[in-house]
Design an enzyme around this catalytic site. Structure first.
Site, short mmCIF file in Angstrom:
data_model
loop_
_atom_site.label_atom_id
_atom_site.label_comp_id
_atom_site.label_asym_id
_atom_site.label_seq_id
_atom_site.Cartn_x
_atom_site.Cartn_y
_atom_site.Cartn_z
N LYS A 53 0.81 -1.19 0.08
CA LYS A 53 0.02 0.14 -0.06
C LYS A 53 0.90 1.14 -0.06
O LYS A 53 0.46 2.23 -0.86
CB LYS A 53 -1.13 -0.01 1.22
CG LYS A 53 -2.15 -0.91 1.07
CD LYS A 53 -2.75 -1.13 2.37
CE LYS A 53 -3.83 -2.10 2.18
NZ LYS A 53 -4.52 -2.72 3.41
N GLN A 97 -4.33 -0.91 9.37
CA GLN A 97 -4.37 -2.41 9.06
C GLN A 97 -5.08 -3.33 9.84
O GLN A 97 -4.77 -3.24 11.33
CB GLN A 97 -2.96 -2.76 8.72
CG GLN A 97 -2.97 -4.20 7.86
CD GLN A 97 -3.58 -4.33 6.50
OE1 GLN A 97 -3.67 -3.17 5.93
NE2 GLN A 97 -4.05 -5.42 6.15
N ASP A 120 -10.89 3.35 3.95
CA ASP A 120 -11.49 1.89 4.04
C ASP A 120 -12.66 1.98 4.01
O ASP A 120 -13.23 0.71 3.68
CB ASP A 120 -11.10 1.56 5.49
CG ASP A 120 -9.94 0.34 5.20
OD1 ASP A 120 -9.68 -0.23 4.21
OD2 ASP A 120 -9.11 0.23 6.19
N1 GUN Z 1 -7.01 -6.50 6.42
C1 GUN Z 1 -7.33 -7.15 5.44
N2 GUN Z 1 -8.15 -6.47 4.61
C2 GUN Z 1 -8.09 -5.13 5.07
C3 GUN Z 1 -8.78 -3.99 4.62
O1 GUN Z 1 -9.39 -4.03 3.38
N3 GUN Z 1 -8.43 -3.04 5.12
C4 GUN Z 1 -7.83 -2.87 6.43
N4 GUN Z 1 -7.65 -1.70 7.07
N5 GUN Z 1 -7.42 -4.15 6.97
C5 GUN Z 1 -7.53 -5.04 6.16
#
Ligand code: GUN
Length: 299
Positions: A53, A97, A120
């Protein structure tokens, strides 16, 4: 044989558009998009995702900030960092995350993120906007938003009259996916572990989305001929044929047998996976446009 939907290529198109939008934003004299990614603890899979990311954010020309915090970080410390990021004008997107360590209340953390920086799409404000069809201003969770772009590539934007079945009812994928399909005029059914005769229900679907996290659960004879099949699952399974201790990635769909029946299908890897990060970039650049008082770009 089904058309193979190339998520990697669509994701590259999205990232390329984000780069252009970022350059145009700077020409207008606005602040460059800023994305803060916060990770707590040492989960190896999460570290790989977060690194990817941050790397893509830099590639897009963003201001990219990463907080890597130890596993024993307190909830109070994490909430303080989020509060500071909420107030930071150089930051337009905040991503914490998941999963978080057990001693931290993930729900509380997510609801502390300012809704206008919640790229998100997990804050109640954004969940509510999606649920009420306020798609012009909502941040939509990245994986379902990316899945929707892939469906549009095959079926177009108006899905009126099509039957959609979403297998899985998570807050991150299943529920927002169902809301997006509903907003596009599908007749939507959400299936889950208590659903009766799932194979028969799945066979009614013109659009079948599998998001359950069970390797190769959806079989070829569950699929209506010509259906569009979107496989959100990423499961690592043993692959002794590749050598001792080796593994491979499979989706929630038994790919080879389903590809013989479906009209179009996403592969794993290379389908939905690459779209998730691309849509995070799309949400962040959209947030920066809104913060600058400009019209939100669409994808
Ligand atoms: N962990 C797994 N998928 C995601 C996501 O789309 N966003 C976040 N913040 N954590 C994750």
């Amino acid at each position: 044989m089904a058309e193979v939907i190339n998520g990697k290529s669509v994701a590259e198109d999205v990232v390329s558009k984000v780069k252009t939008l970022t350059a145009e934003l700077l020409v207008k004299g606005a602040t460059k998009p800023g994305l803060a990614v916060v990770i707590v603890g040492e989960d190896p899979a999460s570290q790989v995702y977060v690194a990817s990311k941050s790397r893509t954010a830099k590639e897009c020309g963003f201001h990219s900030l990463q907080h890597t915090l130890p596993a024993d970080t307190t909830e109070e410390q994490l909430l303080k960092i989020i509060g500071d990021l909420n107030a930071d004008k150089s930051i337009h997107g905040i991503l914490v995350q998941l999963p978080l360590p057990g001693h931290i209340d993930a729900g509380k953390v997510i609801q502390t993120i300012a809704p206008e920086k919640d790229v998100d799409g997990f804050h109640f404000i954004n969940v509510g906007k999606l649920g009420t069809g306020e798609l012009e201003t909502a941040f939509v969770p990245c994986t379902p938003a990316g899945s929707m772009l892939l469906i549009e590539r095959v079926r177009g934007k108006d899905l009126s009259g099509l039957n959609a079945v979403v297998v899985g009812r998570s807050n991150i994928v299943g529920k927002p996916m169902a809301n997006l399909l509903l907003a596009a005029n599908c007749t939507v059914t959400i299936a889950h572990s208590r659903t009766r005769d799932l194979p028969a229900l799945a066979r009614t679907a013109d659009i079948l989305v599998a998001a359950v996290g069970r390797p190769e659960m959806v079989k070829g004879d569950w699929v209506k001929p010509g259906a569009t099949v979107i496989d959100v699952g990423i499961n690592r399974v043993p692959a002794p044929e590749k050598g001792e201790g080796k593994s491979r990635l499979v989706g929630d769909v038994a790919y080879a047998e389903t590809a013989k029946v479906a009209g179009a299908i996403t592969p794993v890897p290379g389908g939905v996976g690459p779209m998730t990060i691309a849509m995070l970039m799309a949400n962040t650049v959209a947030s920066a446009y809104l913060a600058a008082g400009l019209k939100r770009p669409s994808f």
